[in-house]
Design a protein around this motif. Structure first.
Motif, PDB file in Angstrom:
ATOM      1  N   VAL A   2       0.852  -1.179   0.000  1.00 39.97           N
ATOM      2  CA  VAL A   2       0.000   0.000   0.000  1.00 39.97           C
ATOM      3  C   VAL A   2       0.887   1.228   0.000  1.00 39.97           C
ATOM      4  N   MET A   3       0.683   2.119  -0.978  1.00 35.88           N
ATOM      5  CA  MET A   3       1.586   3.262  -1.101  1.00 35.88           C
ATOM      6  C   MET A   3       0.864   4.463  -1.658  1.00 35.88           C
ATOM      7  N   PRO A   4       1.365   5.652  -1.344  1.00 36.42           N
ATOM      8  CA  PRO A   4       0.949   6.773  -2.175  1.00 36.42           C
ATOM      9  C   PRO A   4       1.568   6.581  -3.565  1.00 36.42           C
ATOM     10  N   LEU A   5       0.749   6.713  -4.564  1.00 31.36           N
ATOM     11  CA  LEU A   5       1.197   6.606  -5.949  1.00 31.36           C
ATOM     12  C   LEU A   5       0.961   7.963  -6.599  1.00 31.36           C
ATOM     13  N   VAL A   6       2.029   8.597  -7.065  1.00 29.54           N
ATOM     14  CA  VAL A   6       1.938   9.926  -7.653  1.00 29.54           C
ATOM     15  C   VAL A   6       2.330   9.826  -9.118  1.00 29.54           C
ATOM     16  N   LYS A   7       1.360  10.095  -9.990  1.00 30.57           N
ATOM     17  CA  LYS A   7       1.620  10.113 -11.425  1.00 30.57           C
ATOM     18  C   LYS A   7       1.574  11.563 -11.880  1.00 30.57           C
ATOM     19  N   VAL A   8       2.631  11.977 -12.583  1.00 30.13           N
ATOM     20  CA  VAL A   8       2.722  13.344 -13.081  1.00 30.13           C
ATOM     21  C   VAL A   8       2.606  13.287 -14.596  1.00 30.13           C
ATOM     22  N   PHE A   9       1.573  13.916 -15.120  1.00 29.44           N
ATOM     23  CA  PHE A   9       1.359  13.982 -16.561  1.00 29.44           C
ATOM     24  C   PHE A   9       1.695  15.390 -17.031  1.00 29.44           C
ATOM     25  N   SER A  10       2.513  15.493 -18.083  1.00 34.25           N
ATOM     26  CA  SER A  10       2.925  16.806 -18.566  1.00 34.25           C
ATOM     27  C   SER A  10       3.136  16.783 -20.071  1.00 34.25           C
ATOM     28  N   THR A  11       2.832  17.911 -20.722  1.00 38.19           N
ATOM     29  CA  THR A  11       3.065  18.034 -22.162  1.00 38.19           C
ATOM     30  C   THR A  11       4.459  18.572 -22.466  1.00 38.19           C
ATOM     31  N   VAL A  54      -0.575  17.784 -14.744  1.00 35.40           N
ATOM     32  CA  VAL A  54      -1.532  17.179 -13.820  1.00 35.40           C
ATOM     33  C   VAL A  54      -0.806  16.225 -12.883  1.00 35.40           C
ATOM     34  N   PHE A  55      -1.110  16.343 -11.594  1.00 34.67           N
ATOM     35  CA  PHE A  55      -0.640  15.398 -10.590  1.00 34.67           C
ATOM     36  C   PHE A  55      -1.832  14.549 -10.185  1.00 34.67           C
ATOM     37  N   ASP A  56      -1.739  13.250 -10.405  1.00 39.42           N
ATOM     38  CA  ASP A  56      -2.799  12.306 -10.057  1.00 39.42           C
ATOM     39  C   ASP A  56      -2.261  11.463  -8.907  1.00 39.42           C
ATOM     40  N   ILE A  57      -2.844  11.632  -7.719  1.00 39.23           N
ATOM     41  CA  ILE A  57      -2.314  11.009  -6.509  1.00 39.23           C
ATOM     42  C   ILE A  57      -3.347  10.054  -5.931  1.00 39.23           C
ATOM     43  N   ARG A  58      -2.922   8.812  -5.681  1.00 37.44           N
ATOM     44  CA  ARG A  58      -3.741   7.817  -4.980  1.00 37.44           C
ATOM     45  C   ARG A  58      -3.006   7.437  -3.714  1.00 37.44           C
ATOM     46  N   ALA A  59      -3.727   7.396  -2.611  1.00 40.54           N
ATOM     47  CA  ALA A  59      -3.110   7.041  -1.337  1.00 40.54           C
ATOM     48  C   ALA A  59      -4.106   6.268  -0.480  1.00 40.54           C
ATOM     49  N   LYS A  60      -3.558   5.492   0.422  1.00 36.19           N
ATOM     50  CA  LYS A  60      -4.365   4.726   1.356  1.00 36.19           C
ATOM     51  C   LYS A  60      -5.133   5.678   2.271  1.00 36.19           C
ATOM     52  N   ARG A  65      -5.172  11.232   7.271  1.00 36.98           N
ATOM     53  CA  ARG A  65      -5.353  11.822   5.938  1.00 36.98           C
ATOM     54  C   ARG A  65      -6.768  12.391   5.827  1.00 36.98           C
ATOM     55  N   THR A  66      -6.970  13.449   6.558  1.00 37.60           N
ATOM     56  CA  THR A  66      -8.264  14.134   6.601  1.00 37.60           C
ATOM     57  C   THR A  66      -8.402  15.027   5.376  1.00 37.60           C
ATOM     58  N   PRO A  67      -9.614  15.495   5.085  1.00 34.69           N
ATOM     59  CA  PRO A  67      -9.775  16.452   3.984  1.00 34.69           C
ATOM     60  C   PRO A  67      -8.890  17.690   4.161  1.00 34.69           C
ATOM     61  N   GLU A  68      -8.745  18.144   5.398  1.00 33.95           N
ATOM     62  CA  GLU A  68      -7.900  19.308   5.660  1.00 33.95           C
ATOM     63  C   GLU A  68      -6.436  19.012   5.361  1.00 33.95           C
ATOM     64  N   GLU A  94      -6.890  11.082  -4.561  1.00 34.59           N
ATOM     65  CA  GLU A  94      -7.920  10.064  -4.317  1.00 34.59           C
ATOM     66  C   GLU A  94      -7.439   9.156  -3.200  1.00 34.59           C
ATOM     67  N   LEU A  95      -8.275   8.938  -2.205  1.00 29.95           N
ATOM     68  CA  LEU A  95      -7.975   7.983  -1.145  1.00 29.95           C
ATOM     69  C   LEU A  95      -8.745   6.694  -1.416  1.00 29.95           C
ATOM     70  N   PHE A  96      -8.127   5.568  -1.071  1.00 26.35           N
ATOM     71  CA  PHE A  96      -8.788   4.288  -1.302  1.00 26.35           C
ATOM     72  C   PHE A  96      -8.716   3.418  -0.065  1.00 26.35           C
ATOM     73  N   ASP A  97      -9.620   2.462   0.020  1.00 23.32           N
ATOM     74  CA  ASP A  97      -9.670   1.489   1.101  1.00 23.32           C
ATOM     75  C   ASP A  97      -8.820   0.294   0.694  1.00 23.32           C
ATOM     76  N   PRO A  98      -7.716   0.028   1.396  1.00 21.08           N
ATOM     77  CA  PRO A  98      -6.828  -1.070   0.993  1.00 21.08           C
ATOM     78  C   PRO A  98      -7.495  -2.449   1.030  1.00 21.08           C
ATOM     79  N   ALA A  99      -8.556  -2.604   1.784  1.00 18.69           N
ATOM     80  CA  ALA A  99      -9.260  -3.894   1.833  1.00 18.69           C
ATOM     81  C   ALA A  99      -9.903  -4.215   0.493  1.00 18.69           C
TER      82      ALA A  99
END
Length: 106
Positions: A2-11, A54-60, A65-68, A94-99
Motif C-alpha cells: 500500500v503506497m501513495p502513488l503519484v503520477k505526473v502527466f505533462s506536455t 496534472v498530478f494524479d495522486i492515490r493514497a491509502k 489523511r483528513t480532507p484538511e 484520491e484515497l482508497f480502502d486497501p481492503a
C-alpha cells in the motif's frame, strides 16, 4: 503493498528533478524516503486537455489523511510546482480502502 502513488502527466519536460520532488512528496505524506513506500511516475504526453500539467495522486485512506490534510498537501505541492515550473498544476487526490485493493510486488 500500500503506497501513495503519484503520477505526473505533462506536455513538456519538467524543470523539477524527480529526487527533490520525491523528497517533498514523502515529507507531505509523512513517509520516509528510505521505505520506498511512495511511488513517483513521470508520464510525458503529446497532448492533454484542458491542463498541461496534472498530478494524479492515490493514497491509502488513513485517519490522519483528513480532507484538511489533503488540502494542505495539495496547496503545498501547488506552491512548490509553481515556484519550480512557473505554472499552476492541476492536483487530484484520491484515497482508497486497501481492503478493496490487490497488488503484487514481483
Amino acid at each position: 503493498l500500500v503506497m501513495p502513488l503519484v503520477k505526473v502527466f505533462s506536455t513538456a519536460a519538467l524543470k523539477v528533478q524527480p529526487a527533490p520532488l520525491y523528497s517533498r512528496l514523502c515529507s507531505l505524506f509523512r513517509v520516509t524516503e528510505q521505505s520506498g513506500v511512495l511511488q513517483l511516475i513521470y508520464c510525458r504526453s503529446d497532448a492533454m486537455m484542458p491542463d498541461n500539467l496534472v498530478f494524479d495522486i492515490r493514497a491509502k485512506a488513513k485517519p490522519d489523511r483528513t480532507p484538511e490534510m489533503l488540502q494542505e498537501v495539495a496547496a503545498d505541492l501547488a506552491k512548490y510546482i509553481k515556484e519550480q515550473e512557473g505554472t499552476d498544476p492541476r492536483i487530484r487526490v484520491e484515497l482508497f480502502d486497501p481492503a478493496l485493493q490487490s497488488s503484487n510486488r514481483g
